[in-house]
Enzyme design. Structure first.
Site, PDB file in Angstrom:
ATOM      1  N   GLU A   1      39.764  40.110  35.443  1.00  0.00           N
ATOM      2  CA  GLU A   1      41.084  39.511  35.148  1.00  0.00           C
ATOM      3  C   GLU A   1      41.022  37.990  35.218  1.00  0.00           C
ATOM      4  O   GLU A   1      40.513  37.414  36.198  1.00  0.00           O
ATOM      5  CB  GLU A   1      42.153  40.039  36.119  1.00  0.00           C
ATOM      6  CG  GLU A   1      43.526  39.401  35.829  1.00  0.00           C
ATOM      7  CD  GLU A   1      44.715  40.099  36.443  1.00  0.00           C
ATOM      8  OE1 GLU A   1      44.532  41.163  37.074  1.00  0.00           O
ATOM      9  OE2 GLU A   1      45.829  39.570  36.292  1.00  0.00           O
TER      10      GLU A   1
ATOM     11  N   GLU B   1      41.211  46.683  44.025  1.00  0.00           N
ATOM     12  CA  GLU B   1      40.886  45.272  43.815  1.00  0.00           C
ATOM     13  C   GLU B   1      39.849  44.812  44.837  1.00  0.00           C
ATOM     14  O   GLU B   1      39.852  45.267  45.987  1.00  0.00           O
ATOM     15  CB  GLU B   1      42.151  44.411  43.951  1.00  0.00           C
ATOM     16  CG  GLU B   1      43.159  44.670  42.843  1.00  0.00           C
ATOM     17  CD  GLU B   1      44.361  43.725  42.874  1.00  0.00           C
ATOM     18  OE1 GLU B   1      44.370  42.784  43.710  1.00  0.00           O
ATOM     19  OE2 GLU B   1      45.288  43.936  42.080  1.00  0.00           O
TER      20      GLU B   1
ATOM     21  N   ASP C   1      46.458  52.610  40.205  1.00  0.00           N
ATOM     22  CA  ASP C   1      46.162  51.525  41.145  1.00  0.00           C
ATOM     23  C   ASP C   1      46.459  51.942  42.580  1.00  0.00           C
ATOM     24  O   ASP C   1      47.546  52.487  42.856  1.00  0.00           O
ATOM     25  CB  ASP C   1      47.065  50.324  40.828  1.00  0.00           C
ATOM     26  CG  ASP C   1      46.307  49.155  40.243  1.00  0.00           C
ATOM     27  OD1 ASP C   1      45.085  49.091  40.392  1.00  0.00           O
ATOM     28  OD2 ASP C   1      46.978  48.298  39.634  1.00  0.00           O
TER      29      ASP C   1
ATOM     30  N   LYS D   1      42.051  52.755  40.913  1.00  0.00           N
ATOM     31  CA  LYS D   1      41.514  51.392  40.802  1.00  0.00           C
ATOM     32  C   LYS D   1      41.782  50.650  42.107  1.00  0.00           C
ATOM     33  O   LYS D   1      42.883  50.796  42.661  1.00  0.00           O
ATOM     34  CB  LYS D   1      42.162  50.650  39.635  1.00  0.00           C
ATOM     35  CG  LYS D   1      41.700  49.195  39.539  1.00  0.00           C
ATOM     36  CD  LYS D   1      42.038  48.556  38.206  1.00  0.00           C
ATOM     37  CE  LYS D   1      43.455  48.050  38.080  1.00  0.00           C
ATOM     38  NZ  LYS D   1      43.857  47.042  39.089  1.00  0.00           N
TER      39      LYS D   1
ATOM     40  N   SER E   1      51.259  46.450  38.838  1.00  0.00           N
ATOM     41  CA  SER E   1      52.136  45.479  38.170  1.00  0.00           C
ATOM     42  C   SER E   1      53.509  46.094  37.915  1.00  0.00           C
ATOM     43  O   SER E   1      54.476  45.377  37.668  1.00  0.00           O
ATOM     44  CB  SER E   1      51.516  45.023  36.842  1.00  0.00           C
ATOM     45  OG  SER E   1      51.158  46.139  36.040  1.00  0.00           O
TER      46      SER E   1
END
Ligand code: KIV
Length: 293
Positions: free
Chosen positions: A187, A120, A88, A118, A50
């Protein structure tokens, strides 16, 4: 968060061990100074991709390069002494194959000294998670709304609004847990679905827009500080930093224009020296005061 052993940095298994014991507190962090503050209160800090949107003005996280994650990751690791630092993996650096994921994750860990990465994706990433964990890379999974897939999803949309969608999301959670993830971010999903997942899997769930039934919570730091111009519905602003920054900058601009800043206390005095006398080399006996720039 326990302060029993403040010198020890938490590791991925310490986060897993908190499930059912205490709420896990985390925030995103992108630079050293805020990492040092958050470190006192958080169990882990996420250098989230982000940062592409929050710090660098991208519309989505898709364009974020690995080098940017590494650069911000190094800063956060330098700033935080106790919290686990999770970085991330950005879009395009892990999806292709487990070995590509390992090469890039190993680079992130070696160059930043972070404690975990991390990625996704749910069941589609299970094989990769297993491959990474088996080779020494702790992995936090991330399911529900996965912003790197924004172009497939068609927007930043909450997931699991209809019960018919729940089974697939629950299956994602089960599969990443079985693959060896040490925790999973949930999320933007409905609260009952997140609570059901939390009860069903052995690893901690970290909610962001997923309600109070998760094992822990994470927010984007700039959002909860009140610095982001627009925030999602699930954000609570715990501060008004944007307004404070604007007030300070307005005051500075006004004083420069009025000629009241800098005042005499912000300037250097000329040293009195007898003609021909050369000052001895400067010896620092205490920490020098750094003039604010
Ligand atoms: O990139 C990020 O900040 C994240 C959080 C939203 C969990 O992945």
């Amino acid at each position: 968060m326990s302060l029993q052993n403040p010198s020890k940095r938490l590791m991925a298994p310490d986060i897993t061990a908190k499930k059912g014991v205490e709420a896990i507190v985390s925030l995103t962090s992108y630079h050293a100074h805020t990492a040092a503050i958050a470190d006192k209160y958080c169990d882990f800090l996420l250098v989230g991709d982000s940062l592409g949107m929050v710090m660098h003005g991208y519309d989505t996280t898709v364009p974020v390069p690995l080098e940017l994650m590494i650069m911000h990751g190094k800063a956060v690791v330098r700033g935080a002494k106790r919290a686990l630092v999770v970085i991330d993996m950005p879009f395009g650096t892990y999806e292709e194959s487990p070995s590509v994921a390992f090469r890039n994750a190993a680079r992130v860990m070696k160059e930043t000294d972070c404690g975990a990465v991390k990625i996704e994706g749910g069941r589609r990433m299970a094989e990769t998670i297993h491959f990474l964990v088996d080779r020494g890379v702790p992995v936090m999974a991330h399911i529900g709304l996965t912003p790197q897939s924004i172009n497939v999803i068609g927007g930043f949309k909450a997931q699991g609004r209809e019960q018919a969608q729940w089974a697939a999301i629950e299956e994602d959670a089960r599969r990443v847990a079985e693959a060896g993830a040490f925790a999973v971010v949930l999320e933007a999903m409905t609260e009952p679905l997140a609570a059901k997942i939390t009860a069903a899997i052995a690893i901690p769930t970290i909610g962001i827009g997923a309600g109070a039934g998760c094992d822990g919570q994470i927010l984007v730091m700039e959002d909860m500080l009140g610095l982001s111009p627009r925030v999602p519905k699930f954000v609570k602003e715990f501060g008004k930093i944007g307004a404070a920054i604007e007030g300070a900058i307005r005051g500075y601009a006004e004083e420069v224009r009025a000629g009241t800043f800098p005042a005499s206390e912000h300037t250097y005095a000329v040293r009195e020296t007898a003609p021909g006398v050369v000052h001895p080399p400067h010896r620092v006996t205490k920490k020098p005061k750094i003039p604010s720039t």
